[in-house]
Design a protein around this motif. Structure first.
Motif, PDB file in Angstrom:
ATOM      1  N   PHE A   1      -3.658  10.063  -0.246  1.00 11.91           N
ATOM      2  CA  PHE A   1      -2.432  10.720  -0.720  1.00 11.91           C
ATOM      3  C   PHE A   1      -2.716  11.771  -1.787  1.00 11.91           C
ATOM      4  O   PHE A   1      -1.805  12.299  -2.391  1.00 11.91           O
ATOM      5  CB  PHE A   1      -1.459   9.694  -1.291  1.00 11.91           C
ATOM      6  CG  PHE A   1      -0.765   8.890  -0.239  1.00 11.91           C
ATOM      7  CD1 PHE A   1       0.341   9.385   0.424  1.00 11.91           C
ATOM      8  CD2 PHE A   1      -1.224   7.636   0.085  1.00 11.91           C
ATOM      9  CE1 PHE A   1       0.971   8.648   1.393  1.00 11.91           C
ATOM     10  CE2 PHE A   1      -0.599   6.889   1.057  1.00 11.91           C
ATOM     11  CZ  PHE A   1       0.508   7.389   1.712  1.00 11.91           C
TER      12      PHE A   1
ATOM     13  N   ILE B   1       0.826  -1.202   0.000  1.00 10.31           N
ATOM     14  CA  ILE B   1       0.000   0.000   0.000  1.00 10.31           C
ATOM     15  C   ILE B   1       0.865   1.259   0.000  1.00 10.31           C
ATOM     16  O   ILE B   1       0.459   2.313  -0.461  1.00 10.31           O
ATOM     17  CB  ILE B   1      -0.925  -0.040   1.231  1.00 10.31           C
ATOM     18  CG1 ILE B   1      -2.005   1.023   1.159  1.00 10.31           C
ATOM     19  CG2 ILE B   1      -0.165   0.093   2.513  1.00 10.31           C
ATOM     20  CD1 ILE B   1      -3.218   0.521   0.541  1.00 10.31           C
ATOM     21  N   GLY B   2       2.114   1.124   0.489  1.00 13.67           N
ATOM     22  CA  GLY B   2       3.030   2.254   0.503  1.00 13.67           C
ATOM     23  C   GLY B   2       3.400   2.762  -0.875  1.00 13.67           C
ATOM     24  O   GLY B   2       3.941   3.857  -1.018  1.00 13.67           O
ATOM     25  N   MET B   3       3.098   1.969  -1.921  1.00  7.84           N
ATOM     26  CA  MET B   3       3.345   2.419  -3.297  1.00  7.84           C
ATOM     27  C   MET B   3       2.402   3.565  -3.678  1.00  7.84           C
ATOM     28  O   MET B   3       2.623   4.222  -4.691  1.00  7.84           O
ATOM     29  CB  MET B   3       3.124   1.281  -4.290  1.00  7.84           C
ATOM     30  CG  MET B   3       4.090   0.139  -4.190  1.00  7.84           C
ATOM     31  SD  MET B   3       5.671   0.546  -4.885  1.00  7.84           S
ATOM     32  CE  MET B   3       5.342   0.383  -6.631  1.00  7.84           C
TER      33      MET B   3
ATOM     34  N   PRO C   1       1.752   6.735  -2.730  1.00  2.00           N
ATOM     35  CA  PRO C   1       2.229   8.079  -3.087  1.00  2.00           C
ATOM     36  C   PRO C   1       2.997   8.099  -4.408  1.00  2.00           C
ATOM     37  O   PRO C   1       2.907   9.065  -5.170  1.00  2.00           O
ATOM     38  CB  PRO C   1       3.132   8.473  -1.916  1.00  2.00           C
ATOM     39  CG  PRO C   1       3.421   7.230  -1.183  1.00  2.00           C
ATOM     40  CD  PRO C   1       2.261   6.319  -1.414  1.00  2.00           C
ATOM     41  N   ILE C   2       3.715   7.001  -4.694  1.00  2.00           N
ATOM     42  CA  ILE C   2       4.471   6.952  -5.948  1.00  2.00           C
ATOM     43  C   ILE C   2       3.518   6.913  -7.139  1.00  2.00           C
ATOM     44  O   ILE C   2       3.701   7.630  -8.131  1.00  2.00           O
ATOM     45  CB  ILE C   2       5.387   5.720  -5.945  1.00  2.00           C
ATOM     46  CG1 ILE C   2       6.428   5.884  -4.850  1.00  2.00           C
ATOM     47  CG2 ILE C   2       6.048   5.537  -7.298  1.00  2.00           C
ATOM     48  CD1 ILE C   2       7.041   4.604  -4.413  1.00  2.00           C
TER      49      ILE C   2
ATOM     50  N   MET D   1       2.030  10.158  -7.832  1.00  2.76           N
ATOM     51  CA  MET D   1       2.994  11.020  -8.508  1.00  2.76           C
ATOM     52  C   MET D   1       3.077  10.689 -10.005  1.00  2.76           C
ATOM     53  O   MET D   1       3.223  11.571 -10.833  1.00  2.76           O
ATOM     54  CB  MET D   1       4.349  10.809  -7.855  1.00  2.76           C
ATOM     55  CG  MET D   1       5.154  12.063  -7.691  1.00  2.76           C
ATOM     56  SD  MET D   1       6.547  11.674  -6.658  1.00  2.76           S
ATOM     57  CE  MET D   1       5.960  12.241  -5.099  1.00  2.76           C
ATOM     58  N   TRP D   2       3.002   9.413 -10.323  1.00  4.80           N
ATOM     59  CA  TRP D   2       3.166   8.997 -11.717  1.00  4.80           C
ATOM     60  C   TRP D   2       1.914   9.233 -12.547  1.00  4.80           C
ATOM     61  O   TRP D   2       1.979   9.641 -13.695  1.00  4.80           O
ATOM     62  CB  TRP D   2       3.518   7.507 -11.796  1.00  4.80           C
ATOM     63  CG  TRP D   2       4.917   7.201 -11.392  1.00  4.80           C
ATOM     64  CD1 TRP D   2       5.850   8.083 -10.964  1.00  4.80           C
ATOM     65  CD2 TRP D   2       5.539   5.920 -11.371  1.00  4.80           C
ATOM     66  NE1 TRP D   2       7.017   7.427 -10.668  1.00  4.80           N
ATOM     67  CE2 TRP D   2       6.857   6.106 -10.908  1.00  4.80           C
ATOM     68  CE3 TRP D   2       5.112   4.624 -11.681  1.00  4.80           C
ATOM     69  CZ2 TRP D   2       7.753   5.055 -10.763  1.00  4.80           C
ATOM     70  CZ3 TRP D   2       5.995   3.584 -11.531  1.00  4.80           C
ATOM     71  CH2 TRP D   2       7.301   3.803 -11.076  1.00  4.80           C
TER      72      TRP D   2
END
Lengths: 279, 287
Positions: free
Chosen positions: A222, A130-132, A134-135, A138-139
């Motif tokens: 996020f 789940i920490g993905m 924010p990435i 962004m993408w």
């Protein structure tokens, strides 16, 4: 005070009814009635405790207020539902599970890869993917595409591991039989190995269905456009509009159960031959 | 042991994909920069060198993340707010506290369900239904409400972790405590075993494999709960806060290093349980 007494009475009546029902011979009615009575009792106790003890609605709104809010703001809830569940979770679920399935079938052709993918997949499935979120935000930007991407990453590995395991489920005898029938790779895959993999595949699909909703909602924490269940929950908490938060949670609960139930129904239709379904 | 080579191959493949992805995703930025500087198109080697060493890349290369982790763990003082060890410690303490609470509660509830028919019929269906609900969605509310009644710090995050790690334990333990078959239970009866003896000498030992399997699931879920629990309080401390702060300021290297740290933490915690499982089951003659 009256409310508290009422709550205690409800609790006693509900509990005694359930004790009595549980002593009756087990039937479909009792095994359905007992949990329903338990749930209703719980909601009534909640209502009476909140009213009786005068708990501030900012901390814990009573169920009646939540229900009222639910019917009043059905428009907002529907918009959020479409944004998060239909656009974010469902599209990510389909893409992620589809990709994992195709890759699992491809990996299955090479025993070497298979032995490598299973431990790595099992490992990755235990990580806090789940920490993905924010990435991905962004993408892919703030809109539903980034939520779908988070869901894709989250459902991919559980689904991959389950499908790869499922494709190994047919035993050597059955595969030999297919050989004696002169069945090629594709025929064996379609007629024997995929059908026998289905219980595993559906296990993966069920796990993925809960993960998909969680991923879509948390990814909205996020960053998101001004709609969506995760967005509504985090902003309403900030405004202390807890009745709206609870209404969103009710929607999430219904959507989650319906999603899971749908997959379970499909499983029953597809794997009707499996012992666990014949019960 | 025969799986080592295939696993290494898959891991190597992941790293190759990561590097290629880093070059591909960061290429536009590198080309734009070169064009703005008036240098024209970059050659391939220049492009690769630039994409793998940007300050705020879209996808940082593995060695950049490794360097950041090295700098923020080994070279920083542990008490420093910029140290990843400090943030990992905060997340881990919430995770462990929630995990212990959740496991205790889960085992207690499972014992109740196994020994009380009414509880089995009324609670069990709800426990199963609750697994289909995206529980994590209520994390912000739990944090804010507990803050409002004066409970701050570790406990609100631990409550979320507890909530998430509790369900796998209940389901696994109910299965485990029911795993002794009729024959074994009858044998205990013929030995005139009391209810207590039946529980401690038969049911509890035979539930151990189930318990450890669900502990692993519960631990992973507990860590996710702790990380998500750190989001709504704003970027204060913890791995979740590092993720959020990184996404606010576009510090991709920081996000990735927090992410890898979380992965390492998960691997260690689950690995410890796996090791205990192996030791315990070996002592009990079950593995």
């Amino acid at each position: 005070m009256g409310w508290v007494v009422f709550g205690i009475c409800v609790w006693l009546v509900g509990w005694l009814t359930n004790v009595w029902l549980a002593r009756q011979p087990k039937s479909q009615t009792t095994s359905l009635a007992v949990p329903v009575i338990f749930g209703v009792t719980l909601i009534l106790i909640w209502e009476s405790v909140v009213r009786g003890l005068g708990i501030s609605p900012v901390l814990l709104p009573p169920p009646s207020v939540i229900a009222e809010r639910f019917s009043q703001s059905s428009e907002i809830l529907w918009v959020d539902f479409v944004q998060t569940v239909i656009k974010g979770a469902l599209s990510g679920y389909v893409i992620g599970c589809g990709a994992a399935f195709v890759i699992a079938v491809a990996v299955d052709r090479f025993p070497f890869l298979q032995r490598g993918v299973l431990p790595v997949g099992n490992f990755v499935a235990a990580l806090p993917i789940i920490g993905m979120a924010p990435i991905m935000v962004m993408w892919f930007g703030f809109d539903w595409q980034s939520k779908a991407a988070v869901v894709v990453v989250m459902v991919f590995f559980p689904m991959l591991v389950n499908t790869v395991q499922g494709l190994q489920a047919s035993d050597a005898m059955q595969r030999d039989l297919m050989r004696t029938y002169a069945a090629g790779y594709w025929k064996t895959l379609l007629k024997l190995r995929l059908p026998s993999a289905m219980p595993f595949v559906f296990n993966g699909l069920k796990i993925a269905s809960t993960l998909a909703l969680i991923g879509a909602i948390v990814a909205e924490f996020f960053g998101s456009p001004v709609r969506g269940m995760g967005f509504r929950i985090s902003t309403s908490v900030g405004q202390l509009a807890l009745d709206l938060v609870w209404a969103e949670i009710v929607v999430a609960a219904i959507a989650g159960s319906a999603f899971y139930g749908g997959v379970a129904l499909l499983e029953r239709a597809v794997t009707f031959w499996h012992p666990s379904q014949r019960g | 042991m025969r799986n080592v080579l295939p696993v290494l191959t898959v891991v190597a493949a992941i790293f190759v994909i990561w590097y290629v992805g880093a070059v591909a995703l960061n290429a536009t930025w590198a080309q734009d920069n070169a064009a703005r500087a008036g240098g024209g198109e970059l050659s391939f080697t220049e492009l690769v060198a630039d994409t793998l060493s940007q300050d705020k890349p879209k996808l940082p290369a593995p060695h950049q993340v490794a360097l950041e982790i090295w700098e923020t763990t080994v070279e920083k003082n542990i008490t420093s707010r910029r140290s990843l060890i400090y943030h990992s410690w905060i997340t881990m303490s919430a995770t462990l506290m929630g995990f212990v609470l959740g496991t205790g509660l889960g085992i207690a509830l499972a014992i109740g369900i196994v020994y009380n028919r009414t509880m089995d019929m009324s609670v069990m269906p709800w426990v199963i239904t609750s697994q289909t609900i995206p529980i994590l969605a209520i994390a912000p509310m739990i944090i804010v409400v507990l803050n409002a009644i004066g409970i701050t710090g570790l406990l609100p995050k631990a409550v979320i972790s507890m909530y998430l790690s509790f369900f796998p334990v209940v389901v696994g333990m109910v299965k485990g405590l029911r795993s002794p078959d009729r024959m074994q239970l009858d044998q205990m009866k013929t030995w005139h075993a009391t209810g207590n003896q039946e529980f401690w000498k038969l049911r509890f030992p035979s539930s151990m494999p189930y318990l450890f399997t669900s502990l692993k699931v519960g631990m992973a879920a507990s860590l996710v709960g702790a990380i998500v629990g750190e989001l709504p309080t704003g970027a204060v401390a913890g791995l979740g806060a590092r993720l959020l702060a990184g996404s606010y300021y576009g510090q991709t290297v920081q996000i990735w290093s927090a992410l890898i740290m979380a992965a390492v933490l998960a691997a260690c915690l689950v690995g410890i349980i796996g090791l205990t499982q192996r030791l315990v089951l070996k002592r009990m003659g079950m593995a």
